[in-house]
Write an enzyme that holds these catalytic residues in place. Structure first.
Site, PDB file in Angstrom:
ATOM      1  N   GLU A 295     -21.652   1.280   8.390  1.00 47.03           N
ATOM      2  CA  GLU A 295     -20.730   1.344   7.046  1.00 47.03           C
ATOM      3  C   GLU A 295     -20.662   3.033   6.836  1.00 47.03           C
ATOM      4  OE1 GLU A 295     -19.028  -0.443   4.530  1.00 47.03           O
ATOM      5  OE2 GLU A 295     -18.557   1.873   4.595  1.00 47.03           O
TER       6      GLU A 295
ATOM      7  N   ASP B 103     -17.522   5.679   7.399  1.00 44.24           N
ATOM      8  CA  ASP B 103     -16.839   6.612   6.321  1.00 44.24           C
ATOM      9  C   ASP B 103     -16.951   7.890   6.326  1.00 44.24           C
ATOM     10  OD1 ASP B 103     -16.872   4.158   4.574  1.00 44.24           O
ATOM     11  OD2 ASP B 103     -18.905   4.529   3.485  1.00 44.24           O
TER      12      ASP B 103
ATOM     13  N   SER C 113     -13.547  -1.279   3.971  1.00 48.01           N
ATOM     14  CA  SER C 113     -14.401  -0.146   4.126  1.00 48.01           C
ATOM     15  C   SER C 113     -13.802   1.189   4.688  1.00 48.01           C
ATOM     16  CB  SER C 113     -15.622  -0.489   4.801  1.00 48.01           C
ATOM     17  OG  SER C 113     -16.829  -1.225   4.096  1.00 48.01           O
TER      18      SER C 113
ATOM     19  N   ASP D 134       5.608   0.741   1.152  1.00 51.33           N
ATOM     20  CA  ASP D 134       5.708  -0.760   0.853  1.00 51.33           C
ATOM     21  C   ASP D 134       5.360  -1.220   2.251  1.00 51.33           C
ATOM     22  OD1 ASP D 134       5.833  -2.739  -0.461  1.00 51.33           O
ATOM     23  OD2 ASP D 134       7.867  -2.963  -0.711  1.00 51.33           O
ATOM     24  N   ILE D 135       4.404  -2.552   2.108  1.00 52.02           N
ATOM     25  CA  ILE D 135       3.854  -3.209   3.217  1.00 52.02           C
ATOM     26  C   ILE D 135       4.740  -4.796   2.825  1.00 52.02           C
ATOM     27  CG2 ILE D 135       2.159  -4.205   4.174  1.00 52.02           C
ATOM     28  CD1 ILE D 135       2.424  -1.110   4.737  1.00 52.02           C
TER      29      ILE D 135
ATOM     30  N   GLY E 222       7.592  -4.281  -2.859  1.00 51.77           N
ATOM     31  CA  GLY E 222       7.170  -4.195  -4.267  1.00 51.77           C
ATOM     32  C   GLY E 222       5.407  -4.414  -4.092  1.00 51.77           C
TER      33      GLY E 222
ATOM     34  N   ASP F 255       2.141  -6.464  -4.668  1.00 53.87           N
ATOM     35  CA  ASP F 255       1.495  -7.693  -4.244  1.00 53.87           C
ATOM     36  C   ASP F 255       0.064  -7.705  -4.237  1.00 53.87           C
ATOM     37  OD1 ASP F 255       0.730  -7.314  -1.292  1.00 53.87           O
ATOM     38  OD2 ASP F 255       2.993  -6.530  -1.417  1.00 53.87           O
TER      39      ASP F 255
END
Length: 667
Positions: free
Chosen positions: A304, A308, A584, A625-626, A644, A646
């Site tokens: 982790e 990062d 993450s 937008d995905i 839009g 979601d």
């Protein structure tokens, strides 16, 4: 055999006289059922001394949201005119009238002023009282309670009363109907690079990792659908080369707990991917309650932490990164299990939070949260850290639990602290989770699929993500065969011989309503892309008996807000080249980009962006937008990524040039 609750308290069984009725008193709190896991025993001896706390009603809790929007809405004349820490404390502190009224009532009841300690943040009054005094004061009966599993003793009453003119000034009293929050989870804290939400001490790689051997230059973009490098991220979101003249003090803060980066891993990453970052570059440690970093043994490196920093540094360098390493080894690695999340971190950023009263909760919970000094071997022996560090302008958090894991009021009090950070100009980004619309199997109230309800089919939102004063980040991916020039999709990955599924978490809170800044986007989603599932309408926590056949909350805050890439991320962990996956990765990417934009604003003499959600929801055109992919779970396909907003990828992924142009034009 009798035991003691506190060293100064002698508890013995004795049937005392019932409190004298008083018509001016009204019921203030009454427990609904018995204390979980505690057995009611004998009446408390009248002369036993009990430490009492009266949590005073905080003022302006209902106005906090409007104040936050006032400095966060780009159309407001007060945009970016953030508050000072002192102004925020004063906003919520109990009023002078509250303090004087309750103090006078105590004095009239025989509790003289020299017996009362008033907390520094004005949030509570603390005094010792005999059981007889407490019962007369509250028109209550106090009983001993024994814990069924650990044998501990506690004190509580079934109900208590307050004078009618006092009730509006008092949040709650302890000991009262509850002496502490009692719910626990055995799963512990979850790193959101892990779909199993359970890799803990002794495991130094997240389950979602694959060996990978660098076979192409760091600037090669042809394999980004297989391995995401810093060059791929820069190309996806049009991030330019690092700025040379950076604003001083504009650090990115990253939360870590029970997971430790290795300098050797960072240097390997810099050498292979970002030669402009010198080996030896590392985050500044802000140790909280004994947190330690980095690890001195590369084999103990955490997936982790390495993830990062190796994602954030290529975007923000040469700006500083701060690691908030939280909690000592016994607590951070779950040698001492706790179910709480984030309170000791927030304590260290805001001294008033240590004893802040809101929503019937004061300070850290003695069962859910770590307690310092920690007497365990290797534990932090200092006092709880309160207000030790000034918050950075941007904070990224890639850890969390499920909303069901913690009492609603515990979460509400903490959520209000995130509001206070936003008022002061801090942007907080949180990974949305890695289990789609489901949750973690070992969380409270969940079934084999990590879902809620008697049928194990109700969607299970994440925490602290449900708080509307954070920016939640879902995960996307480059579809196999596509390039950085093609639209991304919602992330989906199979690991462990196709037995572990990673999919970006999203859905709707069971505690918080849809905030005003999000309402139009959610309304449009339901109108144009109505999910094919039965729903319920509940707040303040999931209740299976009231949910009927519904499997998601139609009136809850929607998660996530935005997204960024989170699949096949190239990192070095434990000296090895691997790829990782999870939201993450997504949170530090988005947080790092906002840190870069803050740098530009600060160099222009402007303030940091602060709470970014109102601006994003008013201007979704500055994001990508995905519209492809889902987040399955609970034996469903989950929600769909659509045009839009979601509940899979939010408003979309960052577009650095558009975001930079927009935010640098604002005041």
């Amino acid at each position: 055999m009798k035991r003691t609750l506190w060293a100064t308290i002698a508890l013995a069984a004795l049937a005392g006289a019932r409190p004298t009725p008083d018509n001016s008193y009204e019921l203030h709190e009454e427990r609904d059922g018995s204390l979980h896991a505690w057995i009611k025993r004998d009446r408390v001896f009248p002369h036993a001394v009990m430490p009492m706390k009266i949590g005073l009603t905080q003022q302006n809790l209902e106005k906090g949201y409007q104040h936050l929007i006032d400095v966060s809405d780009p159309d407001s004349p007060n945009y970016s005119k953030h508050w000072t820490e002192e102004e925020v404390h004063e906003l919520f502190a109990p009023s002078k009238d509250t303090i004087e009224t309750v103090s006078q009532w105590l004095a009239d009841s025989g509790i003289s002023s020299d017996r009362i300690l008033h907390s520094a943040n004005r949030g509570w009054l603390h005094f010792n009282a005999t059981a007889k005094e407490a019962e007369e004061l509250l028109k209550a009966e106090f009983y001993e309670h024994e814990h069924v599993s650990n044998g501990k003793w506690s004190v509580a009453c079934d109900k208590y009363h307050l004078p009618s003119h006092i009730r509006q000034h008092v949040d709650y009293v302890t000991p009262g109907v509850k002496t502490s929050q009692l719910r626990k989870t055995t799963s512990g804290l979850s790193k959101r690079a892990s779909p199993s939400f359970g890799w803990g001490p002794g495991h130094h790689r997240p389950p979602m990792w694959k060996p990978w051997h660098p076979g192409h230059g760091s600037q090669d973009l042809k394999d980004c659908d297989v391995t995401i490098t810093p060059a791929c991220i820069a190309a996806l979101y049009h991030i330019p080369e690092p700025a040379k003249n950076v604003a001083p003090g504009n650090a990115l803060g990253i939360f870590e707990e029970g997971d430790f980066y290795a300098q050797e891993d960072l240097d390997l990453f810099f050498s292979n991917f970002t030669k402009y970052i010198p080996n030896g570059t590392h985050p500044t440690l802000k140790s909280i309650d004994g947190g330690v970093a980095p690890t001195t043994n590369v084999s103990n490196a955490g997936g982790e932490s390495d993830l990062d920093f190796q994602l954030a540094y290529p975007i923000v360098y040469p700006q500083e990164i701060v690691v908030y390493q939280v909690d000592d080894i016994p607590y951070a690695t779950f040698e001492i299990p706790t179910a709480g999340f984030g309170n000791t971190f927030l304590d260290a950023l805001d001294g008033s939070y240590c004893n802040y009263t809101a929503f019937g909760v004061t300070g850290d919970d003695p069962v859910l949260d770590p307690t310092y000094p920690d007497p365990a071997p290797g534990g932090y022996k200092g006092p709880l850290m309160c207000g030790t560090y000034k918050p950075t302008n941007v904070i990224s958090i890639s850890y969390g639990v499920q909303e069901i894991d913690l009492p609603a009021n515990y979460q509400k009090r903490q959520c209000n602290e995130f509001l206070k950070l936003g008022l002061q100009g801090t942007s907080v980004f949180v990974a949305s989770g890695d289990t789609g619309v489901a949750g973690v199997q070992s969380s409270n109230g969940t079934g084999p699929n990590g879902c809620l309800g008697p049928k194990d089919n109700v969607f299970n939102p994440t925490n602290p993500n449900s708080c509307p004063y954070l920016t939640n980040v879902g995960a996307t991916m480059i579809t196999p065969g596509n390039t950085v020039n093609d639209p991304e999709s919602a992330a989906f990955g199979l690991f462990h011989n196709n037995t572990v599924v990673f999919t970006s978490s999203g859905g709707f809170s069971n505690i918080y309503p849809i905030p005003d800044y999000q309402k139009s986007a959610v309304d449009t989603y339901f109108k144009e892309h109505n999910p094919p599932y039965p729903y319920y309408e509940l707040l303040d926590g999931f209740n299976a008996s009231k949910a009927g056949d519904g499997i998601y909350n139609r009136i809850g805050h929607g998660i996530p807000d935005v997204a960024a890439n989170g699949l096949e991320i190239a990192v070095y962990v434990g000296g090895e080249a691997i790829t990782e996956a999870g939201t993450s990765a997504s949170s530090p990417i988005f947080a790092a980009i906002v840190t870069r934009i803050n740098d530009a604003r600060l160099n222009m003499g402007k303030k940091p962006i602060g709470f970014i959600n109102p601006a994003l929801y008013k201007n979704p055109w500055i994001l990508n937008d995905i519209t492809n992919g889902t987040n399955p779970g609970c034996n469903t396909d989950g929600f769909k990524a659509v045009k839009g907003w979601d509940p899979v990828t939010g408003l979309g992924t960052p577009n650095y040039p558009k975001m930079l142009e927009y935010f640098t034009k604002l005041q």
